[in-house]
Design a protein around this motif. Structure first.
Motif: not given
Length: 402
Positions: A57-65, A95-102, A104-106, A330-339
């Motif tokens: 539920r967080l703003p996408r750009k804020r998480v990416i940056v 590696g721990i810090t990278l999923p916020g990019i991958y 959320v960008v997808v 309603d779970a796209r980021v979570t689904a992308a995280g599992l991917y």
């Protein structure tokens, strides 16, 4: 989007051309130095689903940056490592810090572009990851040869920080959650929630979506193929009869540049022929490329690496686009995280498991194992990526023409 892909991949695989050098510097085994690759991908695999649940539920750009800035810290600190254990630790934190990019960008791409253009835009992002992977590997190899391996990490960390500033300045905030689809989670009577308390139930529901699970399996193999080849072939090419130097090994990644041209074109084709046909063709091309690396000629080996990397990038475009099609809105980021977890578990396995086959038969044994894994992924995609008779998501963001 291209710059996000570049910055994300600058440091992730930068130790691949350095493996023979690190083996000599730290007096470590091939399996131990390969952990500098596996540790980073394992970090991504562990944090991706949790990161996805927390940032749903967080703003996408804020998480990416924030993630782009965060990844520079362990990258710079890796240059201070005094032992192989310390270097592996900093690589793990990268590696721990990278999923916020991958992850959320997808999701950002799926929300900000119309359905008919999503695969094309995704292909540009994947091209950015190819460029980042190439620049990171080339930079690390050349600087390690000219100076030392520590300078490689310092330079990549500085580049990443500049890239984060550029993304912060140029990336639009986004219009919000676009292109709503009926939620597959409602089938399992699970209310969406950003809290970690509901996370295990949400994961269970996502894995009950057969097409989504098949996408995760294909994603595992996509990165497995790429990392397995480019990690273990460095030992093959640094020995007789090739005897390539560290700088020469890093220059092999120039084949990634072919992906910058091929992948966007393939994204256009995939939009018209369908994701199932696209992923099948991409995997077959990759398999041919892996087999060509058995040739005694360096020119044929380079051709094989070109086909492999291009096929993998196209497969990633198709796989991530398919992920968007089958993920509940309603779970796209979570689904992308599992991917990403499955994807980077593939990279983690590729950094170590082929070592067992190397011990049995060196590079030819590794090739046989990698091609077998690709065959399994091809079968999964052909069987489970079929469009069901009654599609539960008729308004999918990429046309279901397969």
């Amino acid at each position: 989007m291209v710059l996000c892909g570049v910055c994300a991949f600058l440091g992730l695989y930068c130790t691949q051309p350095l493996l023979p050098l690190l083996e000599a510097v730290f007096h470590a085994s091939k399996t131990m130095v390969s952990l500098t690759v596996s540790a980073a991908t394992l970090g991504v695999a562990i944090s991706a689903p949790i990161f996805g649940a927390l940032t749903e539920r967080l703003p996408r750009k804020r998480v990416i940056v924030a993630s782009l800035v965060g990844v520079t810290v362990p990258t710079l600190l890796a240059a201070t490592a005094q032992s192989m254990g310390q270097l592996i630790f900093w690589r793990f934190l990268q590696g721990i810090t990278l999923p916020g990019i991958y992850a959320v960008v997808v999701t950002y791409i799926g929300e900000e572009w119309p359905p008919e253009r999503m695969a094309l835009v995704m292909s540009f992002y994947v091209s950015g990851t190819a460029l980042g992977g190439f620049v990171g590997r080339l930079t690390s190899g050349i600087l390690a040869d000219a100076f030392n391996w520590r300078v490689s990490f310092l330079t990549i960390g500085a580049f990443s920080l500049v890239g984060a500033a550029a993304v912060a300045a140029w990336l639009p905030k986004g219009r919000g959650r676009a292109h709503p689809l009926p939620s597959a989670l409602s089938t399992f009577a699970i209310a969406p929630s950003p809290s970690l308390l509901s996370f295990p139930y949400q994961v269970q529901a996502l894995f009950r979506i057969r097409r989504l699970t098949a996408t995760y399996a294909v994603g595992f193999n996509v990165l497995f193929s790429l990392v397995a080849v480019f990690t273990w072939i460095t030992f093959h090419l640094s020995a007789q009869p090739f005897s390539l130097s560290t700088a020469a090994l890093s220059s092999l990644f120039v084949v990634y540049l072919v992906g910058l041209i091929v992948t966007p074109a393939a994204g256009y084709v995939i939009t018209h022929v369908g994701l199932r046909a696209g992923i099948a063709g991409a995997i077959v091309v990759s398999m041919v490329g892996v087999l060509l690396t058995l040739a005694p000629s360096i020119h044929i080996v380079i051709l094989g690496l070109t086909l492999l990397s291009s096929g993998v990038f196209i497969a990633q475009t198709a796989s991530q686009s398919h992920l968007r099609v089958v993920s509940p809105p309603d779970a796209r980021v979570t689904a992308a995280g599992l991917y990403l977890t499955c994807y980077y578990l593939g990279g983690t396995a590729a950094g170590s498991i082929p070592g067992l086959f190397w011990a049995m038969g060196k590079w030819p044994a590794c090739v046989a194992f990698i091609v077998a894994m690709q065959g399994i992924a091809l079968a999964i995609a052909l069987i489970f990526w079929r469009t069901p008779a009654v599609d539960p998501q008729p308004a999918s963001p990429v046309p279901d023409t397969f």
